[in-house]
Write a protein that holds these residues in place. Structure first.
Motif, PDB file in Angstrom:
ATOM      1  N   MET B   1      83.998  25.989  41.483  1.00  0.00           N
ATOM      2  CA  MET B   1      84.123  25.314  40.177  1.00  0.00           C
ATOM      3  C   MET B   1      82.737  24.979  39.618  1.00  0.00           C
ATOM      4  SD  MET B   1      86.481  22.004  39.251  1.00  0.00           S
ATOM      5  CE  MET B   1      88.080  22.741  39.599  1.00  0.00           C
ATOM      6  N   ILE B   6      83.531  20.118  36.763  1.00  0.00           N
ATOM      7  CA  ILE B   6      83.580  18.927  37.635  1.00  0.00           C
ATOM      8  C   ILE B   6      83.293  17.674  36.806  1.00  0.00           C
ATOM      9  CG2 ILE B   6      82.453  17.762  39.595  1.00  0.00           C
ATOM     10  CD1 ILE B   6      82.022  20.542  40.859  1.00  0.00           C
ATOM     11  N   GLU B   7      82.297  17.768  35.897  1.00  0.00           N
ATOM     12  CA  GLU B   7      81.955  16.604  35.070  1.00  0.00           C
ATOM     13  C   GLU B   7      83.075  16.228  34.100  1.00  0.00           C
ATOM     14  OE1 GLU B   7      79.682  14.273  35.422  1.00  0.00           O
ATOM     15  OE2 GLU B   7      79.198  15.386  37.209  1.00  0.00           O
ATOM     16  N   ILE B   9      86.272  16.480  34.874  1.00  0.00           N
ATOM     17  CA  ILE B   9      87.185  15.699  35.736  1.00  0.00           C
ATOM     18  C   ILE B   9      86.674  14.260  35.845  1.00  0.00           C
ATOM     19  CG2 ILE B   9      88.081  15.430  38.099  1.00  0.00           C
ATOM     20  CD1 ILE B   9      88.106  18.490  38.313  1.00  0.00           C
ATOM     21  N   GLY B  10      85.360  14.104  36.071  1.00  0.00           N
ATOM     22  CA  GLY B  10      84.760  12.769  36.166  1.00  0.00           C
ATOM     23  C   GLY B  10      84.934  11.964  34.890  1.00  0.00           C
ATOM     24  N   ALA B  13      88.532  10.886  34.550  1.00  0.00           N
ATOM     25  CA  ALA B  13      88.723   9.796  35.530  1.00  0.00           C
ATOM     26  C   ALA B  13      88.152   8.489  34.991  1.00  0.00           C
ATOM     27  CB  ALA B  13      88.056  10.164  36.859  1.00  0.00           C
ATOM     28  N   ALA B  14      86.951   8.543  34.405  1.00  0.00           N
ATOM     29  CA  ALA B  14      86.297   7.346  33.878  1.00  0.00           C
ATOM     30  C   ALA B  14      87.107   6.722  32.740  1.00  0.00           C
ATOM     31  CB  ALA B  14      84.889   7.688  33.395  1.00  0.00           C
ATOM     32  N   LEU B  16      90.315   6.993  32.239  1.00  0.00           N
ATOM     33  CA  LEU B  16      91.563   6.427  32.779  1.00  0.00           C
ATOM     34  C   LEU B  16      91.311   5.108  33.519  1.00  0.00           C
ATOM     35  CD1 LEU B  16      93.412   9.620  33.998  1.00  0.00           C
ATOM     36  CD2 LEU B  16      94.345   7.921  32.435  1.00  0.00           C
ATOM     37  N   THR B  17      90.292   5.057  34.403  1.00  0.00           N
ATOM     38  CA  THR B  17      90.071   3.831  35.192  1.00  0.00           C
ATOM     39  C   THR B  17      89.572   2.692  34.291  1.00  0.00           C
ATOM     40  OG1 THR B  17      87.961   4.779  35.936  1.00  0.00           O
ATOM     41  CG2 THR B  17      89.774   4.848  37.484  1.00  0.00           C
ATOM     42  N   TRP B  52      78.061  -1.695  40.061  1.00  0.00           N
ATOM     43  CA  TRP B  52      78.135  -0.265  39.689  1.00  0.00           C
ATOM     44  C   TRP B  52      77.322  -0.007  38.415  1.00  0.00           C
ATOM     45  CZ3 TRP B  52      78.750   3.060  43.053  1.00  0.00           C
ATOM     46  CH2 TRP B  52      79.811   3.112  43.947  1.00  0.00           C
ATOM     47  N   TYR B  55      73.754  -0.005  39.460  1.00  0.00           N
ATOM     48  CA  TYR B  55      73.564   1.284  40.144  1.00  0.00           C
ATOM     49  C   TYR B  55      73.360   2.402  39.099  1.00  0.00           C
ATOM     50  CZ  TYR B  55      74.720   5.128  43.421  1.00  0.00           C
ATOM     51  OH  TYR B  55      74.718   6.258  44.197  1.00  0.00           O
ATOM     52  N   ILE B  59      70.025   4.777  38.708  1.00  0.00           N
ATOM     53  CA  ILE B  59      70.017   6.246  38.850  1.00  0.00           C
ATOM     54  C   ILE B  59      70.017   6.938  37.470  1.00  0.00           C
ATOM     55  CG2 ILE B  59      71.192   6.144  41.117  1.00  0.00           C
ATOM     56  CD1 ILE B  59      73.674   7.423  39.672  1.00  0.00           C
TER      57      ILE B  59
END
Lengths: 86, 86
Positions: B1, B6-7, B9-10, B13-14, B16-17, B52, B55, B59
């Motif tokens: 993939m 992949i990003e 999907i991330g 996810a972000a 939704l959460t 987070w 963090y 980064i």
């Protein structure tokens, strides 16, 4: 700041965000009441956290798999409790 | 993939959460009841999500800052509602 120190912050953050559901599960198991809890919130979060788990698998991040796997399990328990005590 | 897929999907996810707290805040504002909600859960999660965010700053991840910043704000609203309608 070194990468090691940054990762420690990330690990403390992961323990707190994943662990935060434990007192909610405990409270709900003891009190057997879920009237004020949003099922939509827990369902959306469960799908989101499952996608974070998949993301963790794809980028080979053990800590993301672990944190999101445990969180998904705790959310599934809360969804079960919500459906049981609605 | 590919990394782009992949990003995506991330990002889903972000959304939704982070977004999952919106229906909970809405439900609590309308029903003015927080009896079944664990203050310990929301406090631990608020500290975790703030870490987070830190963090993300360290980064240089804009998406982590954005997702966790908005989540921290929604959690703060829930903590305020819990203290108001306890």
């Amino acid at each position: 700041m070194t990468m090691e120190k940054i990762e420690i912050i990330g690990m403390v953050a992961a323990v707190l965000t994943t662990g935060s559901f434990v007192p909610q599960v405990y409270k709900t198991v003891i009190e057997k009441s879920t009237k004020d809890i949003s099922l939509t919130m827990y369902t959306a979060m469960f799908i989101g956290v499952t996608l974070w788990f998949v993301y963790g698998v794809l980028i080979h991040s053990i800590s993301m798999m672990l944190a999101n796997g445990i969180t998904a399990l705790l959310l599934l328990i809360m969804i079960g409790l919500k459906l049981k005590y609605k």
